[in-house]
Design a protein around this motif. Structure first.
Motif, PDB file in Angstrom:
ATOM      1  N   ARG A 139       0.777  -1.249   0.020  1.00  0.00           N
ATOM      2  CA  ARG A 139      -0.100   0.038  -0.164  1.00  0.00           C
ATOM      3  C   ARG A 139       0.739   1.291   0.050  1.00  0.00           C
ATOM      4  O   ARG A 139       0.522   2.224  -0.720  1.00  0.00           O
ATOM      5  CB  ARG A 139      -1.108   0.067   1.259  1.00  0.00           C
ATOM      6  CG  ARG A 139      -1.880   1.077   1.130  1.00  0.00           C
ATOM      7  CD  ARG A 139      -2.914   0.785   2.284  1.00  0.00           C
ATOM      8  NE  ARG A 139      -3.929  -0.371   1.866  1.00  0.00           N
ATOM      9  CZ  ARG A 139      -5.119  -0.214   1.333  1.00  0.00           C
ATOM     10  NH1 ARG A 139      -5.546   0.965   0.849  1.00  0.00           N
ATOM     11  NH2 ARG A 139      -5.921  -1.140   0.874  1.00  0.00           N
ATOM     12  N   PRO A 140       1.844   1.317   0.922  1.00  0.00           N
ATOM     13  CA  PRO A 140       2.703   2.538   0.760  1.00  0.00           C
ATOM     14  C   PRO A 140       3.276   3.041  -0.563  1.00  0.00           C
ATOM     15  O   PRO A 140       3.767   4.027  -0.717  1.00  0.00           O
ATOM     16  CB  PRO A 140       3.866   2.352   1.793  1.00  0.00           C
ATOM     17  CG  PRO A 140       3.335   1.219   2.866  1.00  0.00           C
ATOM     18  CD  PRO A 140       2.589   0.479   1.973  1.00  0.00           C
ATOM     19  N   ILE A 141       3.660   2.201  -1.282  1.00  0.00           N
ATOM     20  CA  ILE A 141       4.220   2.178  -2.657  1.00  0.00           C
ATOM     21  C   ILE A 141       3.317   3.056  -3.569  1.00  0.00           C
ATOM     22  O   ILE A 141       3.853   3.381  -4.819  1.00  0.00           O
ATOM     23  CB  ILE A 141       5.101   1.237  -3.176  1.00  0.00           C
ATOM     24  CG1 ILE A 141       4.165   0.105  -3.863  1.00  0.00           C
ATOM     25  CG2 ILE A 141       5.940   0.529  -2.130  1.00  0.00           C
ATOM     26  CD1 ILE A 141       4.909  -1.141  -4.400  1.00  0.00           C
ATOM     27  N   PHE A 142       2.227   2.802  -3.572  1.00  0.00           N
ATOM     28  CA  PHE A 142       1.106   3.507  -4.516  1.00  0.00           C
ATOM     29  C   PHE A 142       1.046   4.771  -4.295  1.00  0.00           C
ATOM     30  O   PHE A 142       1.093   5.648  -3.182  1.00  0.00           O
ATOM     31  CB  PHE A 142      -0.381   3.171  -4.272  1.00  0.00           C
ATOM     32  CG  PHE A 142      -0.611   1.632  -4.755  1.00  0.00           C
ATOM     33  CD1 PHE A 142      -1.188   1.306  -5.935  1.00  0.00           C
ATOM     34  CD2 PHE A 142      -0.269   0.297  -4.150  1.00  0.00           C
ATOM     35  CE1 PHE A 142      -1.610   0.190  -6.537  1.00  0.00           C
ATOM     36  CE2 PHE A 142      -0.339  -0.813  -4.707  1.00  0.00           C
ATOM     37  CZ  PHE A 142      -1.181  -0.877  -5.774  1.00  0.00           C
ATOM     38  N   PRO A 143       1.384   5.582  -5.334  1.00  0.00           N
ATOM     39  CA  PRO A 143       1.503   7.190  -5.478  1.00  0.00           C
ATOM     40  C   PRO A 143       0.075   7.957  -4.864  1.00  0.00           C
ATOM     41  O   PRO A 143      -1.159   7.119  -4.851  1.00  0.00           O
ATOM     42  CB  PRO A 143       1.620   7.407  -6.763  1.00  0.00           C
ATOM     43  CG  PRO A 143       1.122   6.406  -7.737  1.00  0.00           C
ATOM     44  CD  PRO A 143       1.347   5.085  -6.881  1.00  0.00           C
ATOM     45  N   LYS A 144       0.310   8.961  -4.052  1.00  0.00           N
ATOM     46  CA  LYS A 144      -0.818  10.029  -3.874  1.00  0.00           C
ATOM     47  C   LYS A 144      -1.676  10.015  -5.083  1.00  0.00           C
ATOM     48  O   LYS A 144      -1.118  10.482  -6.053  1.00  0.00           O
ATOM     49  CB  LYS A 144      -0.301  11.223  -3.024  1.00  0.00           C
ATOM     50  CG  LYS A 144      -1.268  11.941  -2.292  1.00  0.00           C
ATOM     51  CD  LYS A 144      -0.712  13.194  -1.720  1.00  0.00           C
ATOM     52  CE  LYS A 144      -2.081  14.003  -1.035  1.00  0.00           C
ATOM     53  NZ  LYS A 144      -1.184  15.278  -0.253  1.00  0.00           N
ATOM     54  N   GLY A 145      -2.822  10.093  -4.805  1.00  0.00           N
ATOM     55  CA  GLY A 145      -3.952  10.332  -5.839  1.00  0.00           C
ATOM     56  C   GLY A 145      -4.454   9.057  -6.741  1.00  0.00           C
ATOM     57  O   GLY A 145      -5.253   9.394  -7.469  1.00  0.00           O
ATOM     58  N   TYR A 146      -3.848   8.141  -6.555  1.00  0.00           N
ATOM     59  CA  TYR A 146      -4.085   7.013  -7.197  1.00  0.00           C
ATOM     60  C   TYR A 146      -5.400   6.288  -6.507  1.00  0.00           C
ATOM     61  O   TYR A 146      -5.579   5.929  -5.490  1.00  0.00           O
ATOM     62  CB  TYR A 146      -3.061   5.564  -7.142  1.00  0.00           C
ATOM     63  CG  TYR A 146      -3.219   4.601  -7.996  1.00  0.00           C
ATOM     64  CD1 TYR A 146      -2.847   4.360  -9.246  1.00  0.00           C
ATOM     65  CD2 TYR A 146      -3.971   3.379  -7.459  1.00  0.00           C
ATOM     66  CE1 TYR A 146      -3.098   3.076 -10.071  1.00  0.00           C
ATOM     67  CE2 TYR A 146      -4.196   2.400  -7.939  1.00  0.00           C
ATOM     68  CZ  TYR A 146      -3.762   2.284  -9.185  1.00  0.00           C
ATOM     69  OH  TYR A 146      -4.104   1.040 -10.086  1.00  0.00           O
ATOM     70  N   THR A 147      -6.475   6.254  -7.546  1.00  0.00           N
ATOM     71  CA  THR A 147      -7.909   6.051  -7.006  1.00  0.00           C
ATOM     72  C   THR A 147      -8.356   5.030  -7.930  1.00  0.00           C
ATOM     73  O   THR A 147      -9.821   4.737  -7.937  1.00  0.00           O
ATOM     74  CB  THR A 147      -8.742   7.116  -6.953  1.00  0.00           C
ATOM     75  OG1 THR A 147      -9.071   7.884  -8.137  1.00  0.00           O
ATOM     76  CG2 THR A 147      -8.198   8.082  -5.754  1.00  0.00           C
ATOM     77  N   TYR A 148      -7.639   4.295  -8.562  1.00  0.00           N
ATOM     78  CA  TYR A 148      -8.417   3.197  -9.476  1.00  0.00           C
ATOM     79  C   TYR A 148      -8.344   1.687  -8.633  1.00  0.00           C
ATOM     80  O   TYR A 148      -7.567   1.106  -7.975  1.00  0.00           O
ATOM     81  CB  TYR A 148      -7.511   2.893 -10.554  1.00  0.00           C
ATOM     82  CG  TYR A 148      -7.240   4.116 -11.593  1.00  0.00           C
ATOM     83  CD1 TYR A 148      -7.916   3.954 -12.813  1.00  0.00           C
ATOM     84  CD2 TYR A 148      -6.498   5.026 -11.291  1.00  0.00           C
ATOM     85  CE1 TYR A 148      -7.909   5.246 -13.768  1.00  0.00           C
ATOM     86  CE2 TYR A 148      -6.095   6.259 -12.269  1.00  0.00           C
ATOM     87  CZ  TYR A 148      -6.964   6.157 -13.464  1.00  0.00           C
ATOM     88  OH  TYR A 148      -6.998   7.485 -14.176  1.00  0.00           O
TER      89      TYR A 148
END
Length: 711
Positions: A98-107
């Motif tokens: 989870r921490p490696i997903f960038p901010k604003g990723y909502t897919y």
């Protein structure tokens, strides 16, 4: 069909990745093999993002029964609801990635890991995370970061990297670490009380001793191995990434006018709302501020209420973090190392075996202990087991909505509840000296504002003592937090809910005064430095010792519910004598159970006898009865056929009367020895404690048969 096969050598692992073989319509997939263990990991992404501001990531780890040539257990022979190990492994992978997903990723993103074959040698959690992380790495998502997992054991003074099952059986440390390059993303740790082949005693505390320095040394080894593994992954998979999808990240644009207006006119009111430490009160206060901004000024300016709420939330986070880093004062007025006030009440439930109400600030856990026999153990089945295992220590954690002021129904435990219960179990299991009884602890969270799992550990340790279970030492738990901006950071002891939400790390540590029994770290950062980990561990030790001082005082004041506490006696007889205890058609053991109101577990192989019951005297009488029953030679020496005596009636049952013998032991006066017309009324004629005259008729497999002497 052309495929790419990549073989990589990690410590005690030979990982073979096959690409372009399966699940080609997914966003990324691979076939993973280590020894005879085969795992398929896939990533699937929806094209349409969600409107809400959160990461819709789902991780599912699934074990197939056919992986070890077994049918699924239960009535329906098909895999259904995930088992506890599957759920916990899913959380392990989720918390790492989870921490490696960038901010604003909502897919909406689904990561699926399926175990298709298992050799009973591989570490499924290490293999599953590596497979999932590399499936994500080669996927079509427009970001990538190499991630690696390792497990560390400790045998004697030697640390073992990715130990085999045989080595783990000798280890007193179970440390699972995942990270990316030089940064650690997630840590799970527990101490193992002893080797499974060794029965623990008070004189054997060494296996319980995992200190902060031991843990730091193990983490250093893990960090080097993770960095090496990530480098291998990058070199192996960089040229195999799928073409990136065209994705727009949903980062709401800030309206500088709203931000400036709120900062100038409402900072003080936001600070006041922050001081309302209950989550429901704080949220209500912030919503009132947003409504006030909207109605008094924002509506005329054409501002959106959602944009105002976002600006207020951002200002709240900024105030909380700046106050901590600049002034050293936290949202509730504490310093970095201060612990919230603690109150402990023990055995407040009159008819529970043990109970503790543990309150720390606005976090409150009611932990209840129930003691049972082997028959009460939970049966667990997993791929690595030959058959169902008996779990004799259970910890169940419940988090009802009312604990945070939410009007939500109580339902079956979710992943978070299972995870918190497992953490508390791991923290306490090594401290328990009593291995023969089945123990169930249930933590009912009455109020929550930060680290209810650690309150459950504290309450659970005392609940064991409150139900008469001997422990090596009391165990306390504390949640540590982190606020970091650039090179500046602050480590916080005993974080509350606001600091957990707006901070950068949740670092839970449980242990006794000088040892760590369990640890769990999650972070919102891309990784945590070794310097911060070291500071957290030693600051947590000071916090733990402060809590333990209060817990020790509470333990000294415990008054046991002696009248309702179950009793148990375990002993061995010659295996050949077990049949005598059972009797023809089970008649003898049924008589004993009915007479003394006990439960009896027999082990035919080693002659083990376990007697448990709610009454201590009944348990002891049943034990003596069994010992007398099988000691026929001794009875023959003490008594002779034809001997007449006056004995005391011990128990009147439908099939006869047990009479105490003058030189110890009991004899059975069968109902057939009474006159036929009086036999049906035996319970009306004779009562416990009566004196009756009897004659010894004979010895039958250790049982002394009596006749009634008529006056």
């Amino acid at each position: 069909m052309p495929v790419n096969v990549i073989t990589l050598h990690q410590e005690n692992l030979v990982e073979k990745y096959t690409l372009d073989l399966i699940a080609k319509q997914s966003s990324g997939a691979l076939w993973y093999q280590n020894g005879g263990t085969v795992i398929v990991a896939s990533v699937a992404v929806d094209e349409k993002p969600v409107e809400e501001d959160f990461l819709p990531l789902t991780v599912q780890y699934i074990e197939k029964s056919y992986a070890v040539g077994k049918f699924p257990g239960g009535f329906i022979k098909r895999e259904g609801k995930p088992g506890e190990f599957e759920t916990l492994t899913s959380r392990l992978i989720d918390r790492t990635l989870r921490p490696i997903f960038p901010k604003g990723y909502t897919y909406p993103t689904q990561i699926t890991i399926m175990v298709l074959s298992y050799d009973k040698k591989s570490d499924l959690q290490v293999c599953a995370l590596n497979a999932a992380a590399n499936a994500l790495y080669i996927s079509s998502l427009p970001f990538f970061q190499a991630v690696c997992a390792v497990r560390i054991g400790k045998i004697g003074n030697r640390f073992v990297l990715n130990p085999s099952p045989e080595e783990m059986a000798q280890s007193n440390l179970d440390l699972y670490v995942s990270g990316s390059n030089d940064d650690l993303l997630m840590i799970e740790m527990r101490s193992l009380a002893h080797s499974p082949n060794t029965e623990p005693t008070n004189a054997e505390p060494s296996a319980f001793d995992i200190s902060e320095n031991d843990l730091l040394e193990a983490l250093s080894i893990a960090k080097k191995s993770i960095a090496k593994g990530c480098l291998q992954y990058q070199q192996a998979f960089d040229t195999h990434k799928l073409p990136p999808l065209d994705m727009a990240f949903n980062i709401p644009a800030e309206n500088p006018d709203i931000t400036a207006y709120i900062k100038e006119h409402f900072s003080e009111k936001i600070s006041t709302a922050i001081a309302q430490m209950a989550k429901s009160e704080r949220n209500l206060g912030l919503k009132k501020i947003a409504t006030e901004v909207f109605t008094s000024y924002g509506e005329a300016q054409g501002w959106d209420l959602k944009a105002i709420l976002r600006a207020i939330e951002a200002q709240k986070v900024k105030i909380v973090r700046e106050q901590i880093l600049s002034s050293g004062i936290r949202s509730d007025g504490r310093g970095y190392t201060d612990i919230r006030p603690i109150d402990i009440q023990t055995n407040i439930l009159p008819f529970a075996h043990g109970s503790v109400l543990f309150t720390r600030g606005q976090t409150q856990a009611l932990v209840v202990s129930t003691i049972g026999s082997e028959n009460d153990a939970q049966f667990q089945e997993s791929l690595s087991d030959k058959g169902a295992n008996k779990e004799k220590f259970m910890f169940h954690y419940n988090f009802p909505g009312f604990s945070v002021g939410e009007a939500s129904p109580i339902s079956s435990p979710n992943r978070r509840e299972l995870g918190h219960g497992n953490l508390a179990k791991r923290a306490l299991e090594a401290s328990i000296l009593e291995k023969s009884k089945t123990i169930r602890l249930v933590s009912e969270i009455m109020e929550s504002n930060g680290s209810s799992s650690m309150a459950s550990v504290c309450g659970g340790s005392l609940a064991l003592c409150a139900s008469g279970i001997p422990v090596r030492a009391l165990v306390a738990g504390v949640a540590m937090g982190l606020v970091a901006e650039g090179e500046k950071y602050a480590v916080l002891s005993d974080i509350n809910g606001l600091e957990d939400h707006d901070g950068d790390m949740d670092f839970k540590v449980a242990g006794s005064r000088n040892t760590i029994t369990a640890m769990q770290m999650d972070t919102k950062l891309k990784g945590v430095s070794f310097e911060i980990l070291e500071k957290c561990l030693f600051q947590a030790k000071n916090a733990r010792n402060h809590i333990l001082e209060i817990m020790e005082k509470a333990r000294d004041e415990i008054v046991l519910n002696t009248d309702i506490l179950p009793s148990m006696q375990a002993f061995n007889i010659h295996p050949n004598k077990i049949v005598e205890v059972i009797g023809q058609g089970g008649r003898v053991i049924k008589d004993i159970i009915e007479r003394f109101k006990v439960s009896i577990d027999l082990d035919r192989e080693n002659g083990g006898v376990k007697i448990s019951g709610s009454n201590h005297n009944g348990v002891m009488e049943a034990k003596h009865f069994i010992l007398n029953l099988i000691d026929s030679r001794a009875d023959s020496d003490k008594y002779h056929i034809g001997e007449i005596f006056e004995g005391e009636v011990k128990k009147v049952l439908d099939f006869g009367v047990f009479v105490g013998l003058p030189k110890g032991g009991d004899g059975l006066l069968h109902i057939s020895r009474f006159e036929k017309d009086k036999a049906p009324f035996i319970k009306e004629q004779i009562h416990d404690g009566d004196k009756i005259k009897c004659q010894i008729l004979g010895f039958n497999k250790g049982k002394i048969e009596l006749d009634l002497i008529k006056e």
